[in-house]
Design a protein around this motif. Structure first.
Motif, PDB file in Angstrom:
ATOM      1  N   GLY A   9     -33.845 -84.271   9.043  1.00  0.00           N
ATOM      2  CA  GLY A   9     -32.267 -84.376   9.598  1.00  0.00           C
ATOM      3  C   GLY A   9     -31.561 -83.171   9.456  1.00  0.00           C
ATOM      4  N   GLY A  10     -30.318 -83.336   9.884  1.00  0.00           N
ATOM      5  CA  GLY A  10     -29.182 -82.089   9.788  1.00  0.00           C
ATOM      6  C   GLY A  10     -28.906 -81.970   8.529  1.00  0.00           C
ATOM      7  N   GLU A  11     -27.964 -80.890   8.335  1.00  0.00           N
ATOM      8  CA  GLU A  11     -27.439 -80.544   7.011  1.00  0.00           C
ATOM      9  C   GLU A  11     -26.419 -81.704   6.497  1.00  0.00           C
ATOM     10  N   GLY A  12     -26.613 -82.157   5.456  1.00  0.00           N
ATOM     11  CA  GLY A  12     -25.701 -83.355   4.914  1.00  0.00           C
ATOM     12  C   GLY A  12     -25.903 -84.803   5.395  1.00  0.00           C
ATOM     13  N   SER A  13     -27.230 -84.894   6.111  1.00  0.00           N
ATOM     14  CA  SER A  13     -27.543 -86.068   6.352  1.00  0.00           C
ATOM     15  C   SER A  13     -28.087 -87.158   5.269  1.00  0.00           C
ATOM     16  N   GLY A  14     -28.219 -86.724   4.217  1.00  0.00           N
ATOM     17  CA  GLY A  14     -28.568 -87.473   3.246  1.00  0.00           C
ATOM     18  C   GLY A  14     -30.002 -87.524   2.532  1.00  0.00           C
ATOM     19  N   LYS A  15     -30.681 -86.553   3.201  1.00  0.00           N
ATOM     20  CA  LYS A  15     -32.159 -86.196   2.718  1.00  0.00           C
ATOM     21  C   LYS A  15     -32.220 -86.268   1.346  1.00  0.00           C
ATOM     22  N   SER A  16     -31.478 -85.437   0.587  1.00  0.00           N
ATOM     23  CA  SER A  16     -31.717 -85.242  -0.891  1.00  0.00           C
ATOM     24  C   SER A  16     -31.280 -86.370  -1.704  1.00  0.00           C
ATOM     25  N   THR A  17     -30.231 -87.037  -1.128  1.00  0.00           N
ATOM     26  CA  THR A  17     -29.970 -88.386  -1.671  1.00  0.00           C
ATOM     27  C   THR A  17     -31.099 -89.318  -1.711  1.00  0.00           C
ATOM     28  N   GLN A  18     -31.809 -89.437  -0.588  1.00  0.00           N
ATOM     29  CA  GLN A  18     -32.412 -90.597  -0.361  1.00  0.00           C
ATOM     30  C   GLN A  18     -33.994 -90.063  -0.870  1.00  0.00           C
ATOM     31  N   ASP A  92     -38.703 -82.939   1.014  1.00  0.00           N
ATOM     32  CA  ASP A  92     -37.504 -83.083   1.636  1.00  0.00           C
ATOM     33  C   ASP A  92     -37.631 -81.675   2.659  1.00  0.00           C
ATOM     34  N   ARG A  93     -37.643 -82.226   3.619  1.00  0.00           N
ATOM     35  CA  ARG A  93     -38.076 -81.249   4.766  1.00  0.00           C
ATOM     36  C   ARG A  93     -39.222 -80.806   5.162  1.00  0.00           C
ATOM     37  N   PHE A  94     -40.036 -80.794   6.193  1.00  0.00           N
ATOM     38  CA  PHE A  94     -41.637 -80.254   6.560  1.00  0.00           C
ATOM     39  C   PHE A  94     -41.337 -79.652   7.578  1.00  0.00           C
ATOM     40  N   SER A 141     -17.927 -83.462   7.747  1.00  0.00           N
ATOM     41  CA  SER A 141     -17.318 -84.143   6.674  1.00  0.00           C
ATOM     42  C   SER A 141     -18.201 -84.126   5.538  1.00  0.00           C
ATOM     43  N   ARG A 142     -19.593 -83.889   5.851  1.00  0.00           N
ATOM     44  CA  ARG A 142     -20.564 -83.984   4.721  1.00  0.00           C
ATOM     45  C   ARG A 142     -21.083 -82.712   4.433  1.00  0.00           C
ATOM     46  N   LYS A 143     -20.163 -81.396   4.995  1.00  0.00           N
ATOM     47  CA  LYS A 143     -20.889 -80.087   4.984  1.00  0.00           C
ATOM     48  C   LYS A 143     -21.275 -79.952   3.402  1.00  0.00           C
ATOM     49  N   THR A 144     -22.414 -79.295   3.542  1.00  0.00           N
ATOM     50  CA  THR A 144     -22.763 -78.798   2.020  1.00  0.00           C
ATOM     51  C   THR A 144     -22.883 -77.139   2.056  1.00  0.00           C
ATOM     52  N   PRO A 145     -22.217 -76.366   1.079  1.00  0.00           N
ATOM     53  CA  PRO A 145     -21.859 -74.983   1.564  1.00  0.00           C
ATOM     54  C   PRO A 145     -23.271 -74.259   1.301  1.00  0.00           C
ATOM     55  N   ASP A 179     -29.885 -94.452  11.273  1.00  0.00           N
ATOM     56  CA  ASP A 179     -28.545 -93.976  11.407  1.00  0.00           C
ATOM     57  C   ASP A 179     -28.022 -93.413  10.031  1.00  0.00           C
ATOM     58  N   GLY A 180     -28.000 -92.156  10.024  1.00  0.00           N
ATOM     59  CA  GLY A 180     -27.650 -91.615   8.625  1.00  0.00           C
ATOM     60  C   GLY A 180     -25.937 -91.753   8.204  1.00  0.00           C
ATOM     61  N   SER A 181     -25.300 -92.549   9.306  1.00  0.00           N
ATOM     62  CA  SER A 181     -23.879 -92.989   8.891  1.00  0.00           C
ATOM     63  C   SER A 181     -23.811 -94.170   8.380  1.00  0.00           C
ATOM     64  N   LEU A 182     -24.766 -94.964   8.229  1.00  0.00           N
ATOM     65  CA  LEU A 182     -24.895 -96.329   7.330  1.00  0.00           C
ATOM     66  C   LEU A 182     -24.556 -96.160   5.804  1.00  0.00           C
ATOM     67  N   ARG A 183     -24.199 -97.129   4.945  1.00  0.00           N
ATOM     68  CA  ARG A 183     -24.082 -96.882   3.670  1.00  0.00           C
ATOM     69  C   ARG A 183     -25.462 -96.643   3.037  1.00  0.00           C
ATOM     70  N   LYS A 184     -25.332 -95.627   1.962  1.00  0.00           N
ATOM     71  CA  LYS A 184     -26.341 -95.170   1.212  1.00  0.00           C
ATOM     72  C   LYS A 184     -27.366 -96.406   0.749  1.00  0.00           C
ATOM     73  N   LYS A 185     -26.711 -97.408   0.499  1.00  0.00           N
ATOM     74  CA  LYS A 185     -27.557 -98.745  -0.052  1.00  0.00           C
ATOM     75  C   LYS A 185     -28.252 -99.244   0.868  1.00  0.00           C
ATOM     76  N   GLU A 186     -27.677 -99.332   2.329  1.00  0.00           N
ATOM     77  CA  GLU A 186     -28.344 -99.836   3.383  1.00  0.00           C
ATOM     78  C   GLU A 186     -29.575 -98.849   3.682  1.00  0.00           C
ATOM     79  N   ILE A 187     -29.447 -97.487   3.887  1.00  0.00           N
ATOM     80  CA  ILE A 187     -30.541 -96.739   4.200  1.00  0.00           C
ATOM     81  C   ILE A 187     -31.521 -96.861   3.153  1.00  0.00           C
ATOM     82  N   GLU A 188     -31.232 -96.989   1.696  1.00  0.00           N
ATOM     83  CA  GLU A 188     -32.281 -97.059   0.712  1.00  0.00           C
ATOM     84  C   GLU A 188     -33.131 -98.323   1.290  1.00  0.00           C
TER      85      GLU A 188
HETATM   86  N1  LIG Z   1     -25.001 -92.733   3.694  1.00  0.00           N
HETATM   87  C1  LIG Z   1     -24.300 -91.912   3.046  1.00  0.00           C
HETATM   88  N2  LIG Z   1     -22.913 -92.009   3.336  1.00  0.00           N
HETATM   89  C2  LIG Z   1     -22.010 -91.211   2.770  1.00  0.00           C
HETATM   90  N3  LIG Z   1     -22.066 -90.001   2.236  1.00  0.00           N
HETATM   91  C3  LIG Z   1     -23.459 -89.867   1.993  1.00  0.00           C
HETATM   92  C4  LIG Z   1     -24.596 -90.693   2.280  1.00  0.00           C
HETATM   93  N4  LIG Z   1     -25.797 -89.993   1.999  1.00  0.00           N
HETATM   94  C5  LIG Z   1     -25.257 -88.829   1.211  1.00  0.00           C
HETATM   95  N5  LIG Z   1     -23.830 -88.875   1.280  1.00  0.00           N
HETATM   96  C6  LIG Z   1     -23.199 -87.615   0.804  1.00  0.00           C
HETATM   97  O1  LIG Z   1     -23.342 -86.536   1.718  1.00  0.00           O
HETATM   98  C7  LIG Z   1     -23.494 -85.594   1.179  1.00  0.00           C
HETATM   99  C8  LIG Z   1     -24.766 -84.526   1.522  1.00  0.00           C
HETATM  100  O2  LIG Z   1     -26.001 -85.354   1.377  1.00  0.00           O
HETATM  101  P1  LIG Z   1     -27.283 -84.831   0.909  1.00  0.00           P
HETATM  102  O3  LIG Z   1     -27.061 -83.607   0.013  1.00  0.00           O
HETATM  103  O4  LIG Z   1     -28.256 -85.824   0.378  1.00  0.00           O
HETATM  104  O5  LIG Z   1     -27.720 -84.576   2.385  1.00  0.00           O
HETATM  105  P2  LIG Z   1     -29.096 -83.207   2.576  1.00  0.00           P
HETATM  106  O6  LIG Z   1     -29.526 -83.876   3.910  1.00  0.00           O
HETATM  107  O7  LIG Z   1     -29.831 -83.218   1.537  1.00  0.00           O
HETATM  108  O8  LIG Z   1     -28.101 -81.946   3.061  1.00  0.00           O
HETATM  109  P3  LIG Z   1     -28.881 -80.430   3.041  1.00  0.00           P
HETATM  110  O9  LIG Z   1     -29.537 -80.290   4.194  1.00  0.00           O
HETATM  111  O10 LIG Z   1     -27.814 -79.722   3.243  1.00  0.00           O
HETATM  112  O11 LIG Z   1     -29.880 -80.342   1.798  1.00  0.00           O
HETATM  113  C9  LIG Z   1     -23.429 -85.719  -0.549  1.00  0.00           C
HETATM  114  O12 LIG Z   1     -22.196 -85.513  -0.896  1.00  0.00           O
HETATM  115  C10 LIG Z   1     -24.083 -87.189  -0.447  1.00  0.00           C
HETATM  116  O13 LIG Z   1     -23.338 -87.620  -1.697  1.00  0.00           O
END
Ligand SMILES: Nc1ncnc2c1ncn2[C@@H]1O[C@H](COP(=O)(O)OP(=O)(O)OP(=O)(O)O)[C@@H](O)[C@H]1O
Ligand SMILES: [Mg+2]
Length: 207
Positions: A9-18, A92-94, A141-145, A179-188
Protein backbone atom coordinates in the motif's frame (compact mmCIF):
# COMPACT_ATOMS: atom_id res chain seq x y z
CA UNK A 1 3.95 -25.71 7.36
CA UNK A 2 4.98 -22.20 6.61
CA UNK A 3 3.11 -19.07 5.77
CA UNK A 4 4.42 -15.96 4.10
CA UNK A 5 2.34 -12.79 4.37
CA UNK A 6 3.25 -9.43 2.88
CA UNK A 7 1.69 -6.00 3.35
CA UNK A 8 1.45 -3.45 0.57
CA UNK A 9 0.00 0.00 0.00
CA UNK A 10 1.01 3.64 -0.27
CA UNK A 11 2.81 5.71 2.36
CA UNK A 12 0.82 6.08 5.54
CA UNK A 13 -1.72 3.43 4.55
CA UNK A 14 -1.25 1.57 7.84
CA UNK A 15 1.14 -1.25 6.91
CA UNK A 16 3.47 -0.89 9.87
CA UNK A 17 0.54 -0.49 12.26
CA UNK A 18 -1.15 -3.67 11.03
CA UNK A 19 2.00 -5.78 10.67
CA UNK A 20 2.83 -5.04 14.32
CA UNK A 21 -0.66 -6.00 15.46
CA UNK A 22 -0.63 -9.23 13.47
CA UNK A 23 2.84 -10.12 14.70
CA UNK A 24 1.74 -9.57 18.28
CA UNK A 25 -1.42 -11.59 17.84
CA UNK A 26 0.35 -14.60 16.34
CA UNK A 27 3.12 -14.56 18.97
CA UNK A 28 0.61 -14.34 21.79
CA UNK A 29 -0.88 -17.60 20.46
CA UNK A 30 2.55 -19.25 20.62
CA UNK A 31 2.90 -19.37 16.82
CA UNK A 32 6.50 -18.84 15.71
CA UNK A 33 6.44 -15.61 13.73
CA UNK A 34 8.94 -13.15 12.33
CA UNK A 35 8.24 -9.57 11.31
CA UNK A 36 10.56 -7.98 8.80
CA UNK A 37 10.44 -5.15 6.28
CA UNK A 38 11.74 -3.70 3.04
CA UNK A 39 14.01 -2.08 2.27
CA UNK A 40 16.07 -3.37 5.19
CA UNK A 41 15.69 -6.33 7.47
CA UNK A 42 19.39 -7.29 7.26
CA UNK A 43 22.61 -5.36 8.03
CA UNK A 44 23.19 -4.86 4.28
CA UNK A 45 19.54 -3.92 3.78
CA UNK A 46 19.81 -1.35 6.57
CA UNK A 47 22.67 0.40 4.78
CA UNK A 48 20.69 0.39 1.54
CA UNK A 49 17.63 1.69 3.40
CA UNK A 50 19.68 4.60 4.70
CA UNK A 51 20.69 5.54 1.17
CA UNK A 52 17.15 5.20 -0.15
CA UNK A 53 15.66 7.20 2.73
CA UNK A 54 18.31 9.91 2.40
CA UNK A 55 17.86 13.09 0.44
CA UNK A 56 20.65 12.44 -2.09
CA UNK A 57 19.77 12.07 -5.74
CA UNK A 58 19.39 8.46 -6.83
CA UNK A 59 18.98 7.70 -10.47
CA UNK A 60 15.82 5.58 -11.17
CA UNK A 61 17.91 2.68 -12.52
CA UNK A 62 20.08 2.70 -9.41
CA UNK A 63 16.97 2.98 -7.23
CA UNK A 64 15.49 -0.16 -8.79
CA UNK A 65 18.72 -2.06 -8.25
CA UNK A 66 19.10 -0.90 -4.65
CA UNK A 67 15.61 -2.13 -3.73
CA UNK A 68 16.40 -5.36 -5.56
CA UNK A 69 19.72 -5.85 -3.77
CA UNK A 70 18.10 -5.30 -0.38
CA UNK A 71 15.40 -7.84 -1.29
CA UNK A 72 17.86 -10.48 -2.50
CA UNK A 73 19.74 -10.30 0.80
CA UNK A 74 16.54 -10.38 2.87
CA UNK A 75 15.19 -13.44 1.04
CA UNK A 76 18.46 -15.35 1.27
CA UNK A 77 19.43 -14.46 4.83
CA UNK A 78 16.08 -14.13 6.60
CA UNK A 79 12.89 -15.07 4.77
CA UNK A 80 13.80 -18.44 3.23
CA UNK A 81 15.57 -19.81 6.32
CA UNK A 82 12.64 -18.74 8.53
CA UNK A 83 10.02 -20.30 6.27
CA UNK A 84 12.09 -23.47 6.10
CA UNK A 85 11.99 -23.85 9.86
CA UNK A 86 8.22 -23.36 9.98
CA UNK A 87 8.08 -19.73 11.06
CA UNK A 88 5.28 -17.51 9.82
CA UNK A 89 6.95 -14.58 8.05
CA UNK A 90 5.32 -11.16 7.81
CA UNK A 91 7.04 -8.65 5.54
CA UNK A 92 6.18 -4.94 5.49
CA UNK A 93 6.48 -4.38 1.70
CA UNK A 94 7.91 -6.93 -0.74
CA UNK A 95 8.35 -7.20 -4.49
CA UNK A 96 4.86 -5.93 -5.34
CA UNK A 97 6.08 -2.54 -4.10
CA UNK A 98 8.62 -2.58 -6.93
CA UNK A 99 5.92 -3.43 -9.47
CA UNK A 100 3.78 -0.57 -8.13
CA UNK A 101 6.47 2.12 -7.61
CA UNK A 102 9.18 1.39 -10.17
CA UNK A 103 6.84 -0.25 -12.70
CA UNK A 104 3.55 1.65 -12.62
CA UNK A 105 4.99 4.72 -10.87
CA UNK A 106 8.33 5.29 -12.62
CA UNK A 107 7.34 3.57 -15.84
CA UNK A 108 9.94 0.79 -16.12
CA UNK A 109 8.66 -2.09 -18.21
CA UNK A 110 6.79 -4.69 -16.21
CA UNK A 111 8.87 -7.42 -17.91
CA UNK A 112 12.06 -5.86 -16.60
CA UNK A 113 10.57 -5.51 -13.11
CA UNK A 114 9.39 -9.11 -13.17
CA UNK A 115 12.84 -10.30 -14.18
CA UNK A 116 14.64 -8.34 -11.44
CA UNK A 117 12.06 -9.42 -8.86
CA UNK A 118 12.50 -13.05 -9.84
CA UNK A 119 16.25 -12.69 -9.72
CA UNK A 120 16.06 -11.33 -6.16
CA UNK A 121 13.50 -13.77 -4.80
CA UNK A 122 14.36 -16.92 -6.73
CA UNK A 123 10.64 -17.17 -7.45
CA UNK A 124 9.45 -16.97 -3.83
CA UNK A 125 5.87 -15.69 -3.68
CA UNK A 126 3.79 -14.63 -0.68
CA UNK A 127 0.85 -16.86 0.27
CA UNK A 128 -1.14 -13.75 1.06
CA UNK A 129 -0.70 -10.09 0.16
CA UNK A 130 -2.66 -7.61 2.24
CA UNK A 131 -3.26 -4.40 0.30
CA UNK A 132 -4.19 -1.39 2.41
CA UNK A 133 -5.72 0.89 -0.16
CA UNK A 134 -5.90 4.49 0.93
CA UNK A 135 -7.98 6.89 -1.18
CA UNK A 136 -5.87 9.83 -2.39
CA UNK A 137 -7.55 12.38 -0.13
CA UNK A 138 -6.31 10.54 2.99
CA UNK A 139 -2.72 10.37 1.83
CA UNK A 140 -1.57 13.80 2.92
CA UNK A 141 -3.30 13.67 6.30
CA UNK A 142 -1.36 10.50 7.22
CA UNK A 143 1.92 11.65 5.74
CA UNK A 144 4.96 10.06 7.33
CA UNK A 145 8.04 12.26 6.93
CA UNK A 146 11.27 11.37 5.17
CA UNK A 147 10.22 9.12 2.35
CA UNK A 148 11.72 9.81 -1.08
CA UNK A 149 8.42 9.03 -2.79
CA UNK A 150 6.66 11.77 -0.87
CA UNK A 151 8.42 14.28 -3.10
CA UNK A 152 6.61 12.80 -6.08
CA UNK A 153 3.55 14.43 -7.61
CA UNK A 154 -0.03 13.28 -7.05
CA UNK A 155 -0.12 11.65 -10.50
CA UNK A 156 2.75 9.36 -9.47
CA UNK A 157 0.86 8.21 -6.38
CA UNK A 158 -2.29 7.74 -8.42
CA UNK A 159 -0.39 5.45 -10.83
CA UNK A 160 1.05 3.50 -7.89
CA UNK A 161 -2.40 3.10 -6.36
CA UNK A 162 -3.97 2.00 -9.65
CA UNK A 163 -1.14 -0.47 -10.17
CA UNK A 164 -1.78 -2.03 -6.78
CA UNK A 165 -5.53 -2.20 -7.41
CA UNK A 166 -4.96 -3.86 -10.77
CA UNK A 167 -2.73 -6.53 -9.20
CA UNK A 168 -5.21 -7.18 -6.40
CA UNK A 169 -8.19 -7.40 -8.74
CA UNK A 170 -6.38 -9.79 -11.06
CA UNK A 171 -5.57 -12.26 -8.29
CA UNK A 172 -8.21 -12.02 -5.56
CA UNK A 173 -7.27 -15.45 -4.13
CA UNK A 174 -3.83 -14.28 -3.12
CA UNK A 175 -4.62 -10.62 -2.42
CA UNK A 176 -6.74 -9.27 0.41
CA UNK A 177 -7.86 -5.79 -0.60
CA UNK A 178 -8.86 -3.61 2.33
CA UNK A 179 -10.07 -0.02 2.45
CA UNK A 180 -7.28 1.63 4.45
CA UNK A 181 -9.58 4.45 5.58
CA UNK A 182 -11.51 2.04 7.82
CA UNK A 183 -10.86 2.15 11.55
CA UNK A 184 -7.72 0.33 12.75
CA UNK A 185 -9.74 -2.23 14.73
CA UNK A 186 -11.94 -3.05 11.75
CA UNK A 187 -8.88 -3.56 9.52
CA UNK A 188 -7.37 -5.81 12.21
CA UNK A 189 -10.55 -7.87 12.26
CA UNK A 190 -10.67 -8.32 8.48
CA UNK A 191 -7.02 -9.39 8.36
CA UNK A 192 -7.38 -11.81 11.26
CA UNK A 193 -10.40 -13.46 9.67
CA UNK A 194 -8.31 -14.35 6.59
CA UNK A 195 -5.25 -15.40 8.60
CA UNK A 196 -7.33 -17.76 10.71
CA UNK A 197 -8.67 -19.39 7.55
CA UNK A 198 -5.14 -19.84 6.22
CA UNK A 199 -3.88 -21.27 9.51
CA UNK A 200 -6.73 -23.75 9.81
CA UNK A 201 -6.54 -24.85 6.19
CA UNK A 202 -2.79 -25.48 6.73
CA UNK A 203 -0.46 -27.11 4.27
CA UNK A 204 1.19 -23.96 3.03
CA UNK A 205 4.67 -24.27 1.79
CA UNK A 206 6.14 -21.18 0.18
CA UNK A 207 9.65 -22.58 -0.10
N1 LIG B 1 -6.90 2.76 10.05
C1 LIG B 1 -6.31 3.89 10.42
N2 LIG B 1 -7.02 5.02 10.64
C2 LIG B 1 -6.44 6.18 10.98
N3 LIG B 1 -5.10 6.34 11.14
C3 LIG B 1 -4.31 5.25 10.94
C4 LIG B 1 -4.87 3.98 10.57
N4 LIG B 1 -3.84 3.10 10.45
C5 LIG B 1 -2.72 3.79 10.73
N5 LIG B 1 -2.99 5.07 11.02
C6 LIG B 1 -2.03 6.14 11.36
O1 LIG B 1 -1.47 6.61 10.12
C7 LIG B 1 -0.07 6.86 10.27
C8 LIG B 1 0.71 6.00 9.29
O2 LIG B 1 0.53 4.62 9.62
P1 LIG B 1 1.67 3.54 9.38
O3 LIG B 1 2.99 4.05 9.82
O4 LIG B 1 1.19 2.25 9.93
O5 LIG B 1 1.63 3.50 7.77
P2 LIG B 1 2.66 2.82 6.79
O6 LIG B 1 1.82 2.24 5.70
O7 LIG B 1 3.56 1.90 7.50
O8 LIG B 1 3.47 4.07 6.23
P3 LIG B 1 4.92 4.08 5.51
O9 LIG B 1 4.71 3.54 4.12
O10 LIG B 1 5.27 5.52 5.47
O11 LIG B 1 5.84 3.24 6.33
C9 LIG B 1 0.27 6.58 11.74
O12 LIG B 1 0.22 7.78 12.45
C10 LIG B 1 -0.85 5.62 12.17
O13 LIG B 1 -1.10 5.70 13.56
MG1 LIG C 1 5.66 1.80 7.62
Amino acid sequence: MSLFITFEGGEGSGKSTQTRVLHQRLSSKGIPVLLTYEPGGTPLGQQIRRWLKGTGDIDPQAELLLFTASRAQLVAAVIRPSLKNGTVVICDRFYHSTIAYQGYGRGFSLELIQATNNFATGGLKPDLIVLLDLPMEYRLSRKTPGDRFEREETAFHQRVRNGYLKMANEDPERWLLIDGSLRKKEIERIIWERIEQLLTSGGFCSV
